[in-house]
Design an enzyme around this catalytic site. Structure first.
Site, PDB file in Angstrom:
ATOM      1  N   TRP A 322       0.849  -1.210   0.000  1.00 47.78           N
ATOM      2  CA  TRP A 322       0.000   0.000   0.000  1.00 47.78           C
ATOM      3  C   TRP A 322       0.880   1.255   0.000  1.00 47.78           C
ATOM      4  O   TRP A 322       0.547   2.263  -0.616  1.00 47.78           O
ATOM      5  CB  TRP A 322      -0.891  -0.002   1.250  1.00 47.78           C
ATOM      6  CG  TRP A 322      -1.784   1.210   1.347  1.00 47.78           C
ATOM      7  CD1 TRP A 322      -3.046   1.350   0.829  1.00 47.78           C
ATOM      8  CD2 TRP A 322      -1.505   2.454   2.001  1.00 47.78           C
ATOM      9  NE1 TRP A 322      -3.551   2.592   1.108  1.00 47.78           N
ATOM     10  CE2 TRP A 322      -2.623   3.287   1.830  1.00 47.78           C
ATOM     11  CE3 TRP A 322      -0.417   2.945   2.722  1.00 47.78           C
ATOM     12  CZ2 TRP A 322      -2.691   4.581   2.358  1.00 47.78           C
ATOM     13  CZ3 TRP A 322      -0.475   4.233   3.241  1.00 47.78           C
ATOM     14  CH2 TRP A 322      -1.596   5.035   3.063  1.00 47.78           C
ATOM     15  N   HIS A 323       2.030   1.160   0.676  1.00 49.72           N
ATOM     16  CA  HIS A 323       2.887   2.338   0.778  1.00 49.72           C
ATOM     17  C   HIS A 323       3.629   2.643  -0.514  1.00 49.72           C
ATOM     18  O   HIS A 323       4.071   3.782  -0.710  1.00 49.72           O
ATOM     19  CB  HIS A 323       3.898   2.158   1.917  1.00 49.72           C
ATOM     20  CG  HIS A 323       3.278   2.334   3.268  1.00 49.72           C
ATOM     21  ND1 HIS A 323       2.696   1.303   3.947  1.00 49.72           N
ATOM     22  CD2 HIS A 323       3.129   3.433   4.043  1.00 49.72           C
ATOM     23  CE1 HIS A 323       2.221   1.754   5.101  1.00 49.72           C
ATOM     24  NE2 HIS A 323       2.461   3.041   5.179  1.00 49.72           N
ATOM     25  N   GLY A 324       3.779   1.674  -1.371  1.00 46.52           N
ATOM     26  CA  GLY A 324       4.441   1.969  -2.629  1.00 46.52           C
ATOM     27  C   GLY A 324       4.820   0.723  -3.384  1.00 46.52           C
ATOM     28  O   GLY A 324       4.936  -0.368  -2.814  1.00 46.52           O
ATOM     29  N   PHE A 468       2.221   8.164  -1.258  1.00 45.73           N
ATOM     30  CA  PHE A 468       1.476   6.907  -1.122  1.00 45.73           C
ATOM     31  C   PHE A 468       0.036   7.102  -1.572  1.00 45.73           C
ATOM     32  O   PHE A 468      -0.733   6.270  -1.647  1.00 45.73           O
ATOM     33  CB  PHE A 468       1.517   6.410   0.317  1.00 45.73           C
ATOM     34  CG  PHE A 468       2.927   6.392   0.870  1.00 45.73           C
ATOM     35  CD1 PHE A 468       3.999   6.040   0.056  1.00 45.73           C
ATOM     36  CD2 PHE A 468       3.190   6.755   2.166  1.00 45.73           C
ATOM     37  CE1 PHE A 468       5.292   6.036   0.534  1.00 45.73           C
ATOM     38  CE2 PHE A 468       4.482   6.750   2.660  1.00 45.73           C
ATOM     39  CZ  PHE A 468       5.528   6.392   1.839  1.00 45.73           C
TER      40      PHE A 468
END
Lengths: 468, 375
Positions: A322-324, A468
């Site tokens: 989800w963060h990248g 993000f």
């Protein structure tokens, strides 16, 4: 546009405030106020992401109609089909912008295929508003909330500028009533202004200065001394906290200014007794989102040991990605999965007392520090290279180390203290004293004034979580 | 109660900031309107508004005061670093080898074209304010100024381009708060250049007289200059520089014109000071960068005629802003001197065509970046 930007602070915010409370004076009905906030939010987004305003409007439109359809049909199968379709469309949009090139470049690498990858820019905040929108449709399906038939109201929920680009991820059920009817009071407004100033100070005075030290170390070519690496990673650990919690403070404060109550997103995470406790205090809105919409539907704790471990693995790999779109984030999530499984099933650190507790707290901080190191690194290899240099290095310190201490020592010191609940504890002891009230006024005004000085003259301003 | 008072006071500050910068807003809106693409317009709007704020003296001074209080020497993400004496330096990144080759090729192309036109040629490597050898700023990041210049000079030497490397010739002085050399340094540089040209090309020019500092008087403006680095931190951070100008003690009769895109922007004539120096800027208290007082801030195409010249020679001088002060003294040696600044946004037309159209006798290049030579 970011909150710590002079355009926001001296133009957008005063105008929106003035018009909003002007409307409120004429009519306290929600429709006009919500319509204005919706338009202001779209302007806020378009100002920095002109090309992607269509994506935001598309997301609002899709989830508006998905909500209507899920609410309209009585047949469970059709309702489920509508929900699945909505989720597929939402995730497909997110996948296209965020993960498509990552996947294709890895396929290229593995199968030695050559094709041209087109650069895809990431619409700011897409992960946040997509998750928020999906939670609405899921909650309509679960009948936890009523269908919102007014597109402006739903549009405001998804795009409300305080939490649009970097959270907190607000649940529709939490602000459903507030969108329909809310009461602005000067008490709440004042709390919001003060909260905003605290967040602004965290971002502008601490995070931005710590970022320079972190960048110096992370962008180096690998010729730094042992202590420089430690200073750099500690700076980043503090930077990411003040950057993100500062943003959340500003978002929550802005919400209060317009009569909304958003849930807390941080609770002094670095005083966590263990990693599990840390995650109860860090980015709470994301952790609870994954808990409620992924972990529990998968069976949560109420299943066999292996299924629990599988559920945790899925949640933490998703949290990472989800963060990248980078292997570093998957590694970061995977490492948290391992330590959390160990804590839950083997170590049980919540039972530690005395020296054992102290030692585990130290371990917790070190572990978090190393995790952030991978989070910030461009590659997993760079992360391991830095860790190696933090323990095995030809120089203990050098001129660069002394420079880092002289230039950034004050920010690291203040940051370390400010990451503890010192102010609140002290305030609780002396809260009825007039002198403290005077101190508080001077303190917040000084914080605001210093922040303005740095905003006007500073150069470093991006928020980490905008990526993000 | 304290929160309510705080909120009230902060609201007042916000609205004062809003109202007091409406002129800034007007400029920003104009910048937006004058841009065709919306996306670029938004960027121009933002930068115009923010630049207007950043140029506000009191805010800059307060910022500098804070930096001084906490003894900060790294400023604006290492964009500027400052030593104990208050000398401010801008950091220079390493040029990659490809770029060095491009720079060398551009200069060589100019030399070849000058030769085709029968003109003499000299490349001048300036000293540049940098902290490569400053021991106390070790650890503040590598400064590649000297390394870049060494590689450019080596490349030019390999191509047999005539070079005057000024760097080791004396202890050059620079303004503490600016990246430029002092006017005195630029005077000495002009002397070295002319001595070299005279040696290389038959000694026909009257170098001894014009390069003798005793033939000049000093006009001083103490504690008056905040240069390009100083204006970013204000006057309390490391004070202001003294600003001295060398004025010829002999008779001068000059004409100066500044052109932008072929259109004349300004012209001045008369004796040295009247022709070159924007004296009103030197007296202004609120005007920060007084380096712009030199050559009336001529930043594009500058044409200088020396009506007292004892020869008919035409000199083309290609340089960055270090040349702005130097050309004032260089112009005393020639009947006509043209000074072009190739930096981005300045004189960016084709330099080879310029030489072919102008037919100079001497071409001096004192510039170490890429130049438009066509192709």
């Amino acid at each position: 546009m970011v909150f710590s930007d002079s355009i926001f602070l001296f133009l957008f915010f005063p105008i929106v405030l003035f018009v909003y409370y002007g409307i409120n004076l004429v009519s306290s009905k929600s429709i006009a106020k919500n319509l204005f906030l919706f338009i202001a939010s779209l302007f806020f987004y378009a100002f920095g992401n002109y090309r992607y305003i269509g994506i935001l409007l598309l997301s609002i439109g899709i989830n508006y109609f998905a909500g209507i359809l899920v609410g309209y049909f009585k047949n469970k199968g059709i309702r489920k089909l509508c929900l699945i379709l909505a989720l597929i469309i939402n995730i497909s949009i997110l996948f296209h912008f965020k993960y498509q090139n990552f996947l294709l470049s890895n396929i290229q690498e593995i199968f030695h295929i050559k094709w041209e990858l087109h650069k895809i820019s990431l619409p700011i905040g897409i992960s946040f508003f997509t998750f928020q929108a999906m939670s609405y449709v899921i909650d309509v399906y679960k009948k936890k909330v009523k269908v919102q038939k007014n597109p402006v109201y739903l549009g405001l929920y998804i795009s409300f500028f305080p939490q649009l680009v970097a959270g907190p991820i607000v649940r529709y059920e939490d602000i459903e009533d507030q969108i329909n009817t809310r009461k602005e009071t000067f008490e709440l407004f004042s709390q919001g202004i003060v909260r905003f100033v605290i967040g602004l100070g965290k971002k502008v005075l601490l995070a931005n200065n710590l970022a320079v030290a972190a960048d110096y170390v992370f962008n180096s070519t690998g010729d730094l001394a042992l202590l420089s690496y430690w200073i750099g990673t500690i700076s980043y650990t503090l930077q990411i906290y003040f950057d993100f919690s500062g943003y959340s403070d500003m978002a929550i404060g802005l919400g209060q200014i317009f009569g909304f109550h958003f849930a807390e997103n941080f609770n002094y995470p670095y005083i966590g007794r263990n990693i599990t406790d840390f995650w109860r205090r860090w980015h709470i809105s994301l952790s609870t989102w994954f808990r409620d919409y992924v972990y529990i539907p998968l069976g949560g704790n109420r299943c066999s040991l292996w299924k629990q471990i599988r559920n945790l693995l899925i949640v933490w790999l998703l949290t990472g990605i989800w963060h990248g779109a980078n292997w570093t984030f998957l590694f970061w999530g995977g490492a948290y999965f391992i330590i959390l499984v160990l804590e839950r099933f083997i170590l049980h650190p919540e039972k530690y007392k005395g020296l054992q507790e102290v030692l585990y707290r130290i371990f917790t901080l070190l572990f978090i520090n190393f995790e952030w190191l991978f989070f910030r690194s461009d590659t997993i290899r760079q992360g391991f290279f830095m860790i190696k240099n933090m323990f095995i290095n030809k120089d203990l310190w050098d001129a660069g180390t002394l420079m880092l201490i002289r230039e950034f020592g004050i920010f690291i010191g203040i940051g370390a203290i400010a990451s503890l609940p010192v102010f609140g504890t002290y305030k609780a002891k002396v809260k009825d004293k007039i002198i403290f009230d005077v101190f508080e006024i001077v303190y917040y005004l000084a914080l605001f004034y210093l922040s303005i000085i740095y905003i006007i003259n500073g150069t470093y301003n991006p928020f980490i979580y905008f990526n993000f | 109660m304290s929160k309510k008072i705080t909120a009230g006071l902060i609201l007042i500050i916000l609205f004062v900031m809003f109202v007091s910068h409406t002129d800034n807003l007007t400029k920003a809106i104009d910048a937006f309107k004058n841009t065709e693409q919306t996306e670029t317009g938004i960027i121009n709007f933002s930068s115009t508004y923010k630049d207007g704020l950043a140029q506000n003296g009191p805010w800059v001074n307060l910022y500098g005061l804070i930096l001084k209080t906490i003894n900060k020497r790294e400023i604006k993400n290492f964009r500027i670093v400052c030593d104990k004496e208050g000398n401010m330096y801008m950091q220079t990144a390493r040029l990659d080898d490809y770029k060095v080759r491009r720079i060398v090729a551009d200069i060589k192309a100019i030399q070849d074209t000058a030769a085709d036109e029968g003109a003499d040629f000299l490349f001048v490597q300036t000293p540049y304010k940098n902290y490569s050898r400053c021991m106390e700023l070790r650890g503040y990041g590598q400064d590649y100024t000297e390394d870049n210049f060494d590689r450019i000079v080596a490349g030019l030497k390999a191509d047999a381009v005539p070079i005057l490397d000024l760097r080791a010739m004396r202890n050059w002085s620079f303004f503490r708060t600016d990246h430029h050399w002092t006017v005195e340094s630029s005077f000495y540089a002009s002397s070295y250049i002319m001595e070299t040209i005279n040696e290389l090309y038959d000694g026909q020019l009257n170098v001894a007289f014009y390069s003798d500092i005793d033939n000049y008087k000093v006009e001083s403006y103490p504690n008056s200059l905040l240069g390009s680095t100083g204006i970013q931190v204000g006057e309390y951070y490391s004070g202001k520089d003294d600003f001295d100008i060398l004025i010829p003690a002999f008779d001068t009769n000059l004409e100066y014109e500044h052109f932008v895109n072929g259109k004349k922007k300004s012209s001045h004539a008369g004796e040295f000071k009247k022709t070159f120096i924007e004296a009103s800027l030197l007296k202004k208290k609120d005007y920060y960068n007084k380096y712009n007082a030199l050559l009336h801030m001529g930043w594009n195409e500058n044409i200088i005629r020396n009506l007292n010249a004892d020869n008919e020679k035409k000199c083309l001088f290609v340089s960055h802003s270090y040349g702005r002060s130097l050309v004032q003294y260089l112009s005393l040696y020639f009947a006509e001197t043209r000074y072009l600044d190739p930096q981005i946004g300045r004189y960016n037309d084709n330099y080879l065509e310029y030489i072919q159209n102008y037919h100079p006798d001497i071409v001096i290049v004192m510039y170490d970046e890429e130049i438009n030579v066509g192709g």
